[in-house]
Scaffold this active site. Structure first.
Site, PDB file in Angstrom:
ATOM      1  N   HIS A   4       0.695  -1.152  -0.113  1.00 51.60           N
ATOM      2  CA  HIS A   4      -0.099  -0.120   0.198  1.00 51.60           C
ATOM      3  C   HIS A   4       0.871   1.238   0.172  1.00 51.60           C
ATOM      4  O   HIS A   4       1.731   1.509   0.807  1.00 51.60           O
ATOM      5  CB  HIS A   4      -0.826   0.062   1.263  1.00 51.60           C
ATOM      6  CG  HIS A   4      -1.756   1.340   1.434  1.00 51.60           C
ATOM      7  ND1 HIS A   4      -1.518   2.168   2.411  1.00 51.60           N
ATOM      8  CD2 HIS A   4      -2.710   1.722   0.536  1.00 51.60           C
ATOM      9  CE1 HIS A   4      -2.609   3.063   2.301  1.00 51.60           C
ATOM     10  NE2 HIS A   4      -3.139   3.056   1.121  1.00 51.60           N
ATOM     11  N   SER A   5       0.770   2.089  -0.922  1.00 51.94           N
ATOM     12  CA  SER A   5       1.146   3.215  -1.144  1.00 51.94           C
ATOM     13  C   SER A   5       2.781   3.422  -1.001  1.00 51.94           C
ATOM     14  O   SER A   5       3.432   2.721  -1.837  1.00 51.94           O
ATOM     15  CB  SER A   5       0.753   4.407   0.361  1.00 51.94           C
ATOM     16  OG  SER A   5       0.840   5.625   0.010  1.00 51.94           O
ATOM     17  N   TYR A   6       3.500   3.961  -0.122  1.00 51.63           N
ATOM     18  CA  TYR A   6       4.946   3.814   0.051  1.00 51.63           C
ATOM     19  C   TYR A   6       5.281   2.337  -0.090  1.00 51.63           C
ATOM     20  O   TYR A   6       6.526   2.184  -0.676  1.00 51.63           O
ATOM     21  CB  TYR A   6       5.388   4.406   1.500  1.00 51.63           C
ATOM     22  CG  TYR A   6       6.594   4.000   1.757  1.00 51.63           C
ATOM     23  CD1 TYR A   6       7.984   4.042   1.365  1.00 51.63           C
ATOM     24  CD2 TYR A   6       6.971   3.041   2.995  1.00 51.63           C
ATOM     25  CE1 TYR A   6       9.150   3.871   1.912  1.00 51.63           C
ATOM     26  CE2 TYR A   6       7.999   2.456   3.340  1.00 51.63           C
ATOM     27  CZ  TYR A   6       9.302   2.850   2.809  1.00 51.63           C
ATOM     28  OH  TYR A   6      10.525   2.331   3.336  1.00 51.63           O
TER      29      TYR A   6
ATOM     30  N   GLY B  49       4.721   0.180  -1.870  1.00 50.30           N
ATOM     31  CA  GLY B  49       5.037  -0.139  -3.155  1.00 50.30           C
ATOM     32  C   GLY B  49       6.387  -0.479  -3.677  1.00 50.30           C
ATOM     33  O   GLY B  49       6.833  -1.408  -4.150  1.00 50.30           O
TER      34      GLY B  49
END
Length: 230
Positions: A76-78, A80
């Site tokens: 999720h988000s960072y 990735g």
């Protein structure tokens, strides 16, 4: 049965996946939701020296010591950046990657290289002693009062180096199947563009950035599309 490893984004911890993880387990799958060093219940380990590589090593350690194989890595988000670098280093253990509103860079790129100017400016202005304090829950799409209280009580500062340290990729990760889940496709962050640039299959779930908090059932349903029968 599929083994899912759910990796949280900045300021969060493994706790944010609780409801989504429980739904995957009820469907008969194995689920891990590690907390990265310096965050969540591991906030006592926080320090300016913690970077992207620290968190990649966290994830590699989990894969190695739990002897996980044929894993679906969910970032999720960072995270990735975390899951893609870990998969690049241990591609033989990863069957698929799912990027949930997630950042994805090429070799040598850091999150701050990918981020829009306003976000880079906010990072610079907000950082104190090498740590970035969490922003209000509304910035990640969480607005329901009970969820806001639950989320904001658990968010912890993010080491600045995690946003400035470049990812290191050999290219092995590009051979792993990937799905992008776009939770804020019309938002200011370039998640849809990154997915298109990488040629990933994309699934829209327009509920707000923190989908695991806002819409755990809908997110679990998408993750289950890539599961092997339990």
């Amino acid at each position: 049965m599929t083994a899912y490893v759910l990796v949280h984004g900045a300021w969060h911890g493994g706790w944010c996946w609780r409801r989504t993880a429980n739904l995957l387990r009820r469907a008969g799958h194995e689920v891990y939701a590690p907390t990265l060093t310096g965050l969540g219940e591991r906030a006592h380990l926080v320090g300016q020296e913690i970077g992207l590589r620290t968190h990649v090593d966290d994830l590699l350690g989990l894969l190695r010591y739990e002897d996980l194989r044929d894993v679906v890595l969910v970032g999720h988000s960072y995270a990735g950046l975390v899951v893609r670098e870990a998969a690049d280093r241990m591609p033989e253990r990863v069957s698929r990657i799912t990027m949930v509103d997630a950042w994805a860079g090429r070799d040598g790129q850091a999150l701050e290289d990918l981020a829009p100017r306003f976000f880079r400016a906010w990072i610079e202005g907000a950082t104190v002693d090498g740590l970035i304090p969490p922003a209000p829950a509304g910035t990640v799409g969480v607005t329901e009062p009970e969820q806001v209280a639950w989320l904001e009580a658990r968010l912890t500062p993010q080491p600045r180096r995690t946003f400035s340290e470049p990812t290191r990729l050999t290219g092995a990760v590009e051979d792993i199947a990937c799905r992008a889940v776009l939770c804020s496709p019309d938002g200011p962050m370039p998640f849809a563009d990154l997915a298109a640039r990488n040629g990933w299959e994309s699934t829209a779930l327009p509920v707000g950035h923190d989908a695991m908090v806002i819409a755990p059932h809908a997110l679990a349903d998408i993750l289950l599309r890539d599961a092997r029968p339990a």
